[in-house]
Scaffold this active site. Structure first.
Site, short mmCIF file in Angstrom:
data_model
loop_
_atom_site.label_atom_id
_atom_site.label_comp_id
_atom_site.label_asym_id
_atom_site.label_seq_id
_atom_site.Cartn_x
_atom_site.Cartn_y
_atom_site.Cartn_z
CE LYS A 170 44.30 40.21 26.43
NZ LYS A 170 43.81 41.46 25.77
CD GLU A 245 34.13 40.51 37.73
OE1 GLU A 245 33.05 40.32 37.12
OE2 GLU A 245 34.80 41.54 37.64
CB CYS A 279 30.41 42.46 35.52
SG CYS A 279 31.60 42.98 36.76
CD GLU A 378 27.29 40.91 31.64
OE1 GLU A 378 27.64 41.47 32.69
OE2 GLU A 378 28.00 40.08 31.04
#
Length: 475
Positions: A170, A245, A279, A378
């Site tokens: 997906k 992750e 990231c 973040e």
């Protein structure tokens, strides 16, 4: 206009069970670049059933057969490299140079590295009178993000194929184009029917159905930490393995022995790459308090080199991937200003001359403290924060004072930098801007996830361990 209105299930392109279609917006100019069908539980059921059936035979094929399959995939991928680059640029706004030189090449590299690892990987070994056997875990749900769509797709797919697993993919509904082309590559390479399946959709319609599906044995997810928590909750009901992750807020420690002009410039460059949408981006630069003003000047000069423009212009930086992302970044820049950080370049609004598209100014704050929102959250955009430290122990404490632990960076005399690296709670630490090693394990501590991707180490997450006690090897 690109139409991604079918799913790939059991070796064929099929119509979705429903009729929900979403526009895919080109972030460079806010036009409709294409459409994607959004699947649901019925589509997931069909794809998982195909993967389960295919697992019975694919899990048993020889390493030699898998190596030959990898060779065909590599050849087919190389033929479509330019198509992939244009698709990535259209769907998430990467400048064409970045799409060609990094986005597409990283995807190919993961397949090649997995192929090389498979050629020498041992799936069995003896331990006294017991044979230890590593066997494929089964059907894998692979859920991938929009920021590095090919990098994250191929590193998961390659590990699953190498270990004999079957899968349902997906991709992010924000960036479906490159995943559709990659699926065409898999088909052209002759991947057996049911081994690789693709269902487009969002988290609610497809992601939840996949992660909670009783016939899925492993979920490999890349995305935000809040989304990862929901994935883990869904998967817990069937006690399936979850590999994640997730987010990061990576420190970049500049030791007193670092070459500050080059270290600051390289740190800014790594932060601004891919419009800050990585990231593992070095988003917190830690510098001695006594050198804050010097670093601020160096960073301002370095940021000026990152000219923002339309992806087709080959500007160094393109837009961020979506309006939602743009608004989130703008909000956090405003919070940084309100909390008293010193804005030294960039700031709110689009760059001058770019009135349409999701463009963000390369933005840098200095005199940031680690308790500020922009040092904790973040941002996932081209926003760097510079934090002062008193001494090495203080730098390590600040670096580790985060809920994340994906990556870290240390600049300075090598022995000193290595000593600091061993004290950092992060899954991957890079010394003196060493070149990225796509064969090295990649993953995080703490709320940055669990498990490891990339290269040979990634195979372990896709394997079960069986002990055959009282084993006797045939003579």
């Amino acid at each position: 206009m690109r139409e991604n209105l079918q799913f790939y299930i059991d070796g064929s392109w099929v119509e979705p069970a429903g009729n929900i279609v979403m526009d895919v917006i080109n972030p460079a100019d806010e036009t409709v670049a294409g459409q994607v069908a959004l699947g649901g539980p019925l589509d997931v059921d069909k794809a998982v059933a195909a993967a389960r059936a295919a697992f019975q035979t694919f899990s048993q094929i020889s390493v030699e057969e898998r190596l030959a399959l990898f060779d065909r995939i590599i050849a087919a991928y190389q033929l479509r490299a330019q198509d992939l680059a244009i698709a990535v640029s259209d769907e998430m706004g990467a400048p064409l140079w970045l799409a060609e030189q990094l986005q597409v090449t990283a995807g190919l590299a993961h397949i090649q590295i997995a192929r090389a690892a498979l050629a020498k990987y041992s799936f069995e070994h003896e331990m006294g009178t017991t044979e230890i056997v590593r066997e494929p875990i089964g059907v894998c749900a692979l859920i991938t993000p929009w920021n590095w769509p090919l990098n994250q797709l191929t590193c998961k797919v390659a590990a699953a194929l190498a270990t004999g697993c079957t899968m349902v993919v997906k991709p992010s509904e924000v960036s479906p184009f490159s995943a559709t082309i990659f699926t065409e590559i898999m088909h052209d390479a002759g991947v057996p029917a049911g081994v690789f399946n693709l269902v487009h959709g969002d988290g609610k319609g497809v992601g939840d159905a996949l992660t909670g599906h009783p016939e899925v044995d492993l979920v490999s997810f890349t995305g935000s930490t809040p989304a990862g928590i929901q994935v883990a909750r869904n998967a817990a009901l069937t006690v399936k393995r979850v590999h994640q992750e997730l987010g990061g807020k990576s420190p970049n420690i500049l030791l007193p022995s670092a070459d500050f002009p080059s270290a600051v410039a390289a740190g800014v460059a790594q932060m601004m790459l891919n419009s800050g949408q990585s990231c593992n981006a070095p988003s917190r630069m830690l510098v001695p308090f006594t050198r804050m003003d010097e670093v601020a000047d160096l960073a301002r000069t370095a940021a000026a080199q990152w000219v923002v423009g339309h992806p087709a212009s080959n500007a160094k930086m393109g837009p961020v991937a979506s309006e939602a992302q743009w608004r989130k970044i703008q909000n956090l820049i405003q919070v940084g200003i309100e909390e008293g950080a010193t804005l030294i370049t960039g700031g709110l609004g689009r760059p001058e001359g770019l009135d349409t598209g999701f463009y963000v100014q390369p933005t840098i704050f200095c005199n940031v403290t680690n308790d500020m929102t922009i040092a904790r959250e973040e941002i996932f955009g081209p926003v760097l924060v510079i934090i002062g430290y008193a001494d090495e122990a203080d730098a390590v404490a600040i670096a580790n004072d985060t809920v994340f632990g994906l990556a870290a960076y240390v600049q300075g005399e090598h022995a000193a930098a290595e000593a600091v690296a061993r004290k950092l709670r992060a899954g991957q630490v890079t010394l003196n801007y060493a070149d990225m090693d796509l064969a090295a394990p990649f993953g995080g501590y703490k709320q940055s996830g669990n498990g490891r991707e990339w290269g040979e180490v990634a195979f372990g997450d896709f394997l079960e361990t069986k002990a055959i006690v009282g084993f006797r090897r045939a003579v």
